[in-house]
Design a protein around this motif. Structure first.
Motif, PDB file in Angstrom:
ATOM      1  N   UNK A 124      -9.856  -2.756  15.778  1.00  0.00           N
ATOM      2  CA  UNK A 124     -10.498  -2.775  14.456  1.00  0.00           C
ATOM      3  C   UNK A 124      -9.477  -2.978  13.346  1.00  0.00           C
ATOM      4  N   UNK A 125      -8.326  -2.311  13.458  1.00  0.00           N
ATOM      5  CA  UNK A 125      -7.280  -2.482  12.452  1.00  0.00           C
ATOM      6  C   UNK A 125      -6.765  -3.919  12.438  1.00  0.00           C
ATOM      7  N   UNK A 126      -6.606  -4.492  13.618  1.00  0.00           N
ATOM      8  CA  UNK A 126      -6.121  -5.866  13.695  1.00  0.00           C
ATOM      9  C   UNK A 126      -7.112  -6.833  13.053  1.00  0.00           C
ATOM     10  N   UNK A 127      -8.401  -6.655  13.349  1.00  0.00           N
ATOM     11  CA  UNK A 127      -9.418  -7.519  12.759  1.00  0.00           C
ATOM     12  C   UNK A 127      -9.443  -7.374  11.242  1.00  0.00           C
ATOM     13  N   UNK A 128      -9.308  -6.144  10.746  1.00  0.00           N
ATOM     14  CA  UNK A 128      -9.313  -5.909   9.300  1.00  0.00           C
ATOM     15  C   UNK A 128      -8.089  -6.536   8.646  1.00  0.00           C
ATOM     16  N   UNK A 129      -6.919  -6.395   9.273  1.00  0.00           N
ATOM     17  CA  UNK A 129      -5.698  -6.979   8.705  1.00  0.00           C
ATOM     18  C   UNK A 129      -5.780  -8.505   8.688  1.00  0.00           C
ATOM     19  N   UNK A 130      -6.316  -9.094   9.750  1.00  0.00           N
ATOM     20  CA  UNK A 130      -6.457 -10.554   9.789  1.00  0.00           C
ATOM     21  C   UNK A 130      -7.408 -11.039   8.703  1.00  0.00           C
ATOM     22  N   UNK A 131      -8.520 -10.333   8.509  1.00  0.00           N
ATOM     23  CA  UNK A 131      -9.481 -10.741   7.486  1.00  0.00           C
ATOM     24  C   UNK A 131      -8.900 -10.571   6.087  1.00  0.00           C
ATOM     25  N   UNK A 132      -8.181  -9.482   5.859  1.00  0.00           N
ATOM     26  CA  UNK A 132      -7.562  -9.267   4.552  1.00  0.00           C
ATOM     27  C   UNK A 132      -6.511 -10.333   4.261  1.00  0.00           C
ATOM     28  N   UNK A 133      -5.742 -10.710   5.273  1.00  0.00           N
ATOM     29  CA  UNK A 133      -4.718 -11.741   5.106  1.00  0.00           C
ATOM     30  C   UNK A 133      -5.349 -13.096   4.788  1.00  0.00           C
ATOM     31  N   UNK A 134      -6.427 -13.434   5.504  1.00  0.00           N
ATOM     32  CA  UNK A 134      -7.110 -14.703   5.241  1.00  0.00           C
ATOM     33  C   UNK A 134      -7.668 -14.736   3.821  1.00  0.00           C
ATOM     34  N   UNK A 135      -8.200 -13.640   3.374  1.00  0.00           N
ATOM     35  CA  UNK A 135      -8.747 -13.550   2.014  1.00  0.00           C
ATOM     36  C   UNK A 135      -7.633 -13.691   0.981  1.00  0.00           C
ATOM     37  N   UNK A 136      -6.535 -12.970   1.167  1.00  0.00           N
ATOM     38  CA  UNK A 136      -5.420 -13.038   0.229  1.00  0.00           C
ATOM     39  C   UNK A 136      -4.832 -14.442   0.173  1.00  0.00           C
ATOM     40  N   UNK A 137      -4.621 -15.053   1.329  1.00  0.00           N
ATOM     41  CA  UNK A 137      -4.036 -16.390   1.370  1.00  0.00           C
ATOM     42  C   UNK A 137      -4.920 -17.397   0.653  1.00  0.00           C
TER      43      UNK A 137
END
Length: 631
Positions: A498-511
């Protein structure tokens, strides 16, 4: 001087906590009209055992009959029902043709596969649970009907409750098109949550209100994803609902940016979203909307979003550039095969297989006596091993207490009720109580125990309260031991995934946001914003799932809770990163550049996450990448 009371341990506090809210009278009516009438019709037709199977299916469908839209209930009830029918069919064949050892091995392997699929999401979790329970019932319940007849009866029972869900109107919804009352309530809830967040800007309640807004958006997104409620809706009512939901996204973005800034907004700012919520519920026009002050970029964004919403409400035109991101088949398989899916699959296989093996051994042991209901043991273990029902010790305590209470109450009723009509009435009453009892696992267990024991007697078997208690306590012991056994690989796979999925989604949003400023001047300006809103929804949704997984693990006994240490801090930092990214997006729309405050905050948060990288393995951008991403 009085001594302060020590707080209860989390696992015990969870066991004593119940959900609150109004009584779902519509679901109560459906529950009363589902299992009981089906069983009565079968008894009158002389096919009581088929009625028992149909009533079991209706009971399981009633557990999945949660608040939401009619269209989403097709997936929420229908997919698990199909899985259950397949389980009954396969379980009956396996029980008829396999010995005790091969049958136990097959059930163990099925537990491994179904447990991994449960990691995909709520509907998959319900389907995985139902296929295991139905397989055990099909293999062990002594019925004269063939496998095909049992599977059809199971499908008929679930289909009957689903038909009631689709056909019966909700009280108070007859003024408009009652088919969409769940969708309207969900979309209106989004606007109410936006108003609540605006009211809380600059206060200590802002974070709580932002989380409530995320939950409301998740519910609305789910409500609008049922059959025919697609990107290209087929009716004006559907198109209008999609347009109203799409219009809420820029409002939610502006409100989040205001909450991040922390500066109080005019009191009238929340009045506009409240009028929009009332317009959604009543299917009316919005009327005049109060315009907020335009003294800051986020306030100007809020004003523009209100004007856009008023236009969308009047015209009912859907934004074709906007669509909810749906996980692909590859994403779903990856979730089931990931660390969380593997760990849960192994644990389900261990519990389900051990329970089936012990039950088979007792079933064939001469010294044990007649053990007709051996399938109760693996079926009970399946429900107990589900992590979404609460911490392990909490759900074991609730299951044991609920079973004892339900069995004792049934023993009293069985002594006085006429048969079979009294037992059929008890099944109907129990079905009506399930929607209310789902608020607490012990209460749900007590009601289900009443219903199951009544069905057993209607099927021609003797009163079995003592056996039910014994099977449940044995299943509790199996799951409690198996739940604390070490598994291959690193523990806490569910939290890490879950943490990995959240970090990936946050990174995609920020980028995307920091690379968006240079693209808005070219072509349709709404196109990159629609992508941005989709990425923002995915980021907040995965963060909410991660926070739920962390909170659940943290409430376990210390042997399991230690695997979530530090995870709450990581989730909080990711949430702050997504909030800051949202504020950057709104500011970029207005000025085309970031302020030193925005850049400094992003750098600080990325530095904090970088410090957690060696422990969590999360993939996030380096703080030095912020100027480059900003272009």
């Amino acid at each position: 001087m009085s001594r302060r009371a020590r707080p209860l341990p989390p696992w015990l506090a969870h066991a004593l906590r119940a959900q609150r809210g109004p009584v779902p009278w519509s679901a109560v009516v459906r529950g009363a009209l589902s299992a009981g009438p089906l069983l009565l019709a079968a008894v009158l037709a002389g096919r009581a055992t088929l009625g028992v199977v149909a009533a079991i299916a209706a009971m399981l469908a009633g557990i999945n009959d949660r608040p939401g839209s009619r269209r989403s209930s097709v997936h929420r009830i229908g997919v698990p029902a199909l899985a259950g029918a397949a389980g009954v069919l396969g379980g009956t064949y396996a029980g008829d043709h396999l010995g005790a050892v091969p049958l136990t091995l097959v059930l163990t392997l099925l537990g491994l596969v179904a447990g991994g699929l449960c990691a995909i999401g709520p509907v998959a979790s319900a389907a995985g649970t139902q296929v295991l329970v139905a397989t055990a019932v099909g293999a062990g319940m002594p019925l004269p009907e063939s496998a095909g007849q049992r599977a059809l009866a199971f499908l008929a029972g679930a289909a009957w409750l689903l038909a009631l869900r689709l056909a019966l109107p909700t009280p108070g919804s007859l003024a408009g098109d009652f088919r969409f009352d769940g969708e309207r309530a969900a979309v209106a809830g989004v606007y109410d949550a936006i108003a609540g967040l605006l009211d809380a800007v600059g206060t200590d309640h802002a974070l709580t209100r932002r989380a409530a807004l995320t939950a409301a958006l998740d519910q609305a997104q789910d409500a609008l994803t049922g059959p025919r409620l697609r990107r290209y809706a087929s009716s004006s009512a559907e198109r209008r609902l999609h347009a109203q939901y799409a219009a809420a996204l820029p409002l939610a973005e502006a409100a989040t940016a205001l909450a991040w800034a922390g500066e109080a907004v005019p009191a009238r700012a929340g009045e506009g979203p409240r009028r929009l919520a009332a317009a959604v519920r009543g299917s009316t026009h919005t009327g005049p909307l109060p315009a907020p002050s335009r003294s800051a970029p986020a306030l100007r964004a809020l004003d523009d979003a209100l004007l856009h919403a008023a236009e969308a409400f009047d015209r009912g035109k859907e934004n074709r550039n906007l669509h909810a991101r749906r996980r692909t088949v590859r994403d779903r398989v990856r979730a089931g095969l990931g660390a969380g899916g593997r760990e849960y699959g192994l644990r389900v296989a261990l519990c389900f297989g051990a329970a089936a093996g012990i039950a088979q051994a007792l079933h064939h042991a001469r010294w044990y006596g007649q053990h007709t209901h051996w399938y109760w043991l693996p079926a009970t273990a399946v429900f107990l091993v589900k992590p979404d029902l609460g911490p392990l010790v909490s759900r074991v305590l609730c299951r044991a207490a609920g079973t004892v209470l339900g069995a004792l109450v049934f023993a009293g009723f069985a002594a006085v009720l006429p048969r079979p009509e009294g037992l059929v009435a008890l099944v109907a009453v129990s079905g009506a109580l399930i929607p209310v009892a789902t608020r607490h696992f012990a209460a749900q267990t007590a009601v289900v125990t009443l219903l199951v024991l009544a069905l057993v007697m209607v099927g021609g078997e003797p009163q079995a309260s003592v056996g039910r208690i014994g099977e449940t306590l044995l299943a509790c012991a199996i799951v409690l031991v198996a739940g604390h056994l070490p598994m291959p690989g690193q523990r806490g796979g569910g939290v890490r995934s879950r943490l990995t999925a959240a970090a990936d989604a946050a990174t995609a949003y920020l980028t995307h946001v920091l690379g968006e400023a240079g693209t808005q001047a070219d072509g349709d300006p709404d196109a990159p914003r629609a992508v941005r809103w989709t990425l923002r929804r995915e980021a907040y949704r995965t963060l909410a799932e991660a926070r739920g997984a962390v909170a659940l693990t943290a409430a376990e006994l210390p042997a399991l809770a230690r695997h979530a240490q530090g995870a709450d801090h990581v989730v909080t930092t990711l949430e702050q990163l997504v909030d800051a990214t949202t504020a950057c997006a709104v500011h970029l729309d207005d000025t085309g550049r970031l302020t030193p405050q925005h850049t400094a905050r992003l750098t600080e948060l990325l530095d904090t996450l970088a410090g957690e990288r060696h422990r969590t393995g999360l993939r996030v951008p380096e703080a030095a990448a912020v100027p480059a991403l900003a272009g």
